[in-house]
Design a protein around this motif. Structure first.
Motif, short mmCIF file in Angstrom:
data_model
loop_
_atom_site.label_atom_id
_atom_site.label_comp_id
_atom_site.label_asym_id
_atom_site.label_seq_id
_atom_site.Cartn_x
_atom_site.Cartn_y
_atom_site.Cartn_z
N SER A 225 8.57 25.09 46.20
CA SER A 225 7.69 26.06 47.52
C SER A 225 9.05 25.95 48.02
O SER A 225 9.92 26.84 48.67
CB SER A 225 7.15 26.41 48.65
OG SER A 225 6.77 24.63 49.13
N SER A 232 11.98 33.73 44.45
CA SER A 232 11.12 33.74 46.16
C SER A 232 10.19 34.23 46.03
O SER A 232 9.25 33.94 46.91
CB SER A 232 12.34 34.58 46.68
OG SER A 232 12.24 36.46 46.13
N ASP A 233 9.24 35.50 45.27
CA ASP A 233 8.71 36.05 45.18
C ASP A 233 7.30 34.83 44.65
O ASP A 233 5.82 35.22 45.23
CB ASP A 233 7.79 37.14 44.54
CG ASP A 233 8.43 36.98 43.47
OD1 ASP A 233 8.90 36.05 42.74
OD2 ASP A 233 8.69 38.30 42.09
N TRP A 234 7.40 33.69 43.91
CA TRP A 234 6.55 32.51 44.03
C TRP A 234 5.98 32.12 44.81
O TRP A 234 4.50 31.52 44.65
CB TRP A 234 6.71 32.01 42.84
CG TRP A 234 7.39 33.06 41.35
CD1 TRP A 234 7.13 34.66 40.73
CD2 TRP A 234 7.36 32.90 39.76
NE1 TRP A 234 7.26 34.44 40.21
CE2 TRP A 234 7.25 33.15 39.15
CE3 TRP A 234 7.69 31.57 40.02
CZ2 TRP A 234 7.91 33.50 37.49
CZ3 TRP A 234 7.97 31.04 37.95
CH2 TRP A 234 8.29 32.21 36.89
N LYS A 235 6.98 32.11 45.87
CA LYS A 235 7.13 30.65 46.76
C LYS A 235 5.87 30.25 47.65
O LYS A 235 5.63 29.92 47.37
CB LYS A 235 8.83 30.98 47.64
CG LYS A 235 9.33 30.38 46.69
CD LYS A 235 11.39 29.50 47.78
CE LYS A 235 11.80 29.48 46.19
NZ LYS A 235 13.42 29.22 47.44
N PRO A 236 5.39 31.86 48.11
CA PRO A 236 4.70 31.90 49.16
C PRO A 236 3.17 31.06 47.90
O PRO A 236 2.90 30.54 49.28
CB PRO A 236 4.31 33.43 49.07
CG PRO A 236 5.45 33.90 49.22
CD PRO A 236 6.30 33.63 47.69
N TYR A 237 2.75 31.42 46.86
CA TYR A 237 1.93 31.01 45.94
C TYR A 237 1.82 29.51 46.39
O TYR A 237 0.40 29.10 46.72
CB TYR A 237 2.21 31.68 45.12
CG TYR A 237 0.95 30.98 44.06
CD1 TYR A 237 -0.71 31.06 44.43
CD2 TYR A 237 1.05 29.91 43.46
CE1 TYR A 237 -1.68 30.97 43.43
CE2 TYR A 237 -0.12 29.45 42.52
CZ TYR A 237 -1.71 29.53 42.94
OH TYR A 237 -2.38 28.83 41.20
N TYR A 238 3.18 29.30 46.27
CA TYR A 238 2.99 26.75 46.27
C TYR A 238 2.79 26.76 47.38
O TYR A 238 2.33 25.90 47.42
CB TYR A 238 4.37 27.03 45.40
CG TYR A 238 4.56 27.22 44.23
CD1 TYR A 238 3.76 27.59 43.12
CD2 TYR A 238 6.00 27.79 43.72
CE1 TYR A 238 3.68 27.72 41.97
CE2 TYR A 238 6.09 28.26 42.22
CZ TYR A 238 5.43 28.21 40.97
OH TYR A 238 4.61 28.05 39.80
N ALA A 239 3.33 27.78 48.32
CA ALA A 239 3.24 27.23 49.39
C ALA A 239 1.84 27.01 50.70
O ALA A 239 1.46 26.33 51.20
CB ALA A 239 4.23 28.15 50.84
N HIS A 240 1.05 28.10 50.07
CA HIS A 240 -0.68 28.36 50.27
C HIS A 240 -1.33 27.54 49.41
O HIS A 240 -2.03 26.29 49.78
CB HIS A 240 -0.95 29.83 49.40
CG HIS A 240 -2.55 29.94 50.05
ND1 HIS A 240 -3.34 30.78 50.75
CD2 HIS A 240 -3.37 30.28 49.06
CE1 HIS A 240 -3.47 30.35 50.54
NE2 HIS A 240 -4.38 30.04 49.42
N LYS A 243 -0.59 24.28 51.60
CA LYS A 243 -2.08 23.96 52.81
C LYS A 243 -2.62 24.10 52.66
O LYS A 243 -3.66 23.12 53.22
CB LYS A 243 -0.75 25.79 54.08
CG LYS A 243 -2.01 25.24 54.57
CD LYS A 243 -1.25 27.10 55.56
CE LYS A 243 -1.28 27.08 56.78
NZ LYS A 243 -1.09 28.69 57.95
#
Length: 522
Positions: A225, A232-240, A243
């Motif tokens: 992430s 950049s559009d993949w990073k929110p998924y990995y951050a989610h 979390k």
């Protein structure tokens, strides 16, 4: 890309080279459709020229572009064109591009095997041959790569090799390679992501999720992430994902857990620390974590409840395997950390100027090599006994499968997929480590001499000379291979027991596992 206007005349090789470079720029900029059109046009132009070294080099560059573009666009025709170019001119490409030839060809075939990354189908006996072919190509590249000269390719090839091993359920080897690349401070998020994916797959198949495993999975998503190499559009998924998994851990921070793990690791003996660092423990938890849970080799068939009354017999077989592997580790450890000079002095060998490396240290390594094959052959008997397969006096790890092929390949069992993959590596014709069998036979039945790397080899039917660095590297790999075979045998049996377990839980036999203790450690 102005070069890709309608062509009405034969382009010069210089212009074709410029166009191929322009295609590379299009790929870098994500202009995939235009890149595919350009590749098609340049292939047509190259076919107008007589074969020459320059033409072949242009074909080679074009082949990799067909594979890259085809993979992104999910265009199997494009990938096949790239593979066909490489295979049609394989003799030349192996000689002039050896490492990148094997690497690019492996990438193309892996893309086909995985349907360009969109396949949800796991490796089975229906498609394993293509994955074995891909694995062999990555192994070939690995054996040729000079790490210091092409570090990026070395890491990328290792990651891809680990990915194929993971898909073939060879978890211990895949995790060992991911960990190796990560310890080298890789910039590639694929190592971290695929390590997390491997752990999740491992948990799904073996129901082995632990607090520590969740932490290790989170590390992969955290790294990815934040990586500059991740879109950049993949990073929110990995951050989610990170979390969500973190919410399952409670209040303890990752930093606090890391400190506790280091403290537990430092409390163990130097020998055990070395076993953990060298990935030589027979402990499932130890595949991914060096904490106190990895203090002993607690690999067992007797986990929870099982439905087989004669399982104790097979646990006895496993005890025998673990004992021999433990001896290998002790000998290997002693070869590295024990001074044997007094024993060598007392042995008093004749000085013949034959350059043979002969001392107690290397006798221990030779013994380790022989014992690895002893374990592998015992595993074949172990599996044949459990699955009621045919055996004879010549049954061995490298041949038992072929004598029982139909029986084994009618089963749906991820552990047996891993065993099949391992056996293919030792195939003397196509396997990348078939020569290990030659070394083993020379050690057991003929004469094998270890010699300096500068020695000019001259083998015959009764004498085999092996350069010392080749033997040591081979033994390192054989140890991981043997460990993986032990794990895979246990997993195959555990999976079979799971499939056979009756739905009526009242009829299951509960087995309490007691570990042998030794007075000096009580």
């Amino acid at each position: 890309m102005g070069l890709f206007l309608k062509l009405e005349m034969k382009l010069s090789l210089e212009k074709i080279n410029e166009a191929i470079n322009s295609i590379s720029n299009s790929i870098d900029q994500g202009e995939w459709v235009e890149a595919l059109l350009g590749s098609e046009m340049m292939l047509s132009e190259l076919e107008k020229h007589e074969t020459s070294n320059i033409v072949l080099k242009l074909y080679f560059n074009l082949a990799s572009q067909f594979i890259d573009v085809g993979t992104y666009l999910k265009n199997t025709d494009s990938i096949l064109k790239g593979i066909q170019i490489l295979e049609k001119n394989s003799e030349y490409f192996e000689k002039d591009f050896n490492i990148t030839y094997f690497y690019n060809l492996a990438n193309g075939k892996l893309s086909l095997a995985n349907n360009c990354g969109y396949s949800k189908e796991e490796v089975s006996f229906k498609n394993i041959e293509l994955f074995n072919e891909v694995k062999n190509l990555y192994w070939k590249a690995f054996k040729l790569i000079n790490k210091s000269q092409d570090y990026d390719l070395y890491q990328q090839n290792l990651i891809n090799l680990a990915n194929v091993l993971k898909q073939q359920f060879r978890f211990s080897e895949a995790l060992q390679i991911y960990n190796l690349v990560i310890k080298q401070n890789t910039i590639y998020p694929q190592a971290w992501l695929n390590r997390s994916s491997c752990l999740e797959q491992f948990d799904r198949l073996l129901d082995h999720r632990s607090h520590k495993m969740i932490i290790e999975i989170i590390k992969g998503y955290d790294f990815s992430s934040k990586s500059k190499l991740v879109p950049s559009d993949w990073k929110p998924y990995y951050a989610h994902k990170s979390k969500f998994l973190s919410s399952q851990l409670g209040s303890k921070s990752l930093e606090q857990d890391e400190l506790e793990t280091r403290k537990e690791y430092s409390s163990m003996s130097h020998f055990r620390q070395w076993c953990i660092e060298e990935n030589l423990t027979l402990n499932i938890h130890g595949m991914y974590c060096p904490c106190i849970a990895n203090e002993r080799d607690n690999l067992t068939l007797l986990e929870g409840v099982i439905s087989s009354g004669n399982i104790l017999q097979f646990e006895q077989y496993l005890n025998r395997i673990k004992a021999e592997f433990s001896l290998i580790r002790v000998l290997y450890y002693e070869s590295k950390f024990t001074d044997n000079s007094q024993f060598d002095y007392e042995s008093c060998y004749s000085e013949l100027d034959d350059q043979e490396i002969i001392n107690i240290r290397y006798e221990k390594l030779r013994t380790c090599f022989r014992l690895c094959f002893s374990i592998l052959d015992k595993l074949s008997i172990f599996l044949c006994q459990y699955f009621s397969l045919s055996t004879d006096k010549n049954t061995a790890f490298n041949n038992f499968w072929y004598k029982n092929k139909s029986s084994l390949e009618n089963k749906t069992n991820f552990g047996l997929i891993a065993i099949n993959s391992l056996i293919c590596d030792l195939n003397e014709k196509n396997g990348q480590f078939g020569f290990y069998k030659i070394w083993r036979n020379a050690l057991e039945h003929h004469l094998l001499f270890l010699v300096p790397d500068t020695f000019e080899l001259s083998n015959d039917s009764s004498h085999t000379y092996v350069k010392i660095s080749d033997f040591e590297n081979g033994l390192d790999n054989l140890l991981q291979f043997t460990r993986s075979s032990i794990f895979s045998t246990v997993f195959a049996i555990v999976e079979d027991l799971r499939q056979k377990a009756p739905k009526d839980k009242q009829n299951l036999i509960e087995v309490t596992v007691h570990k042998k203790e030794f007075k000096s450690f009580q």
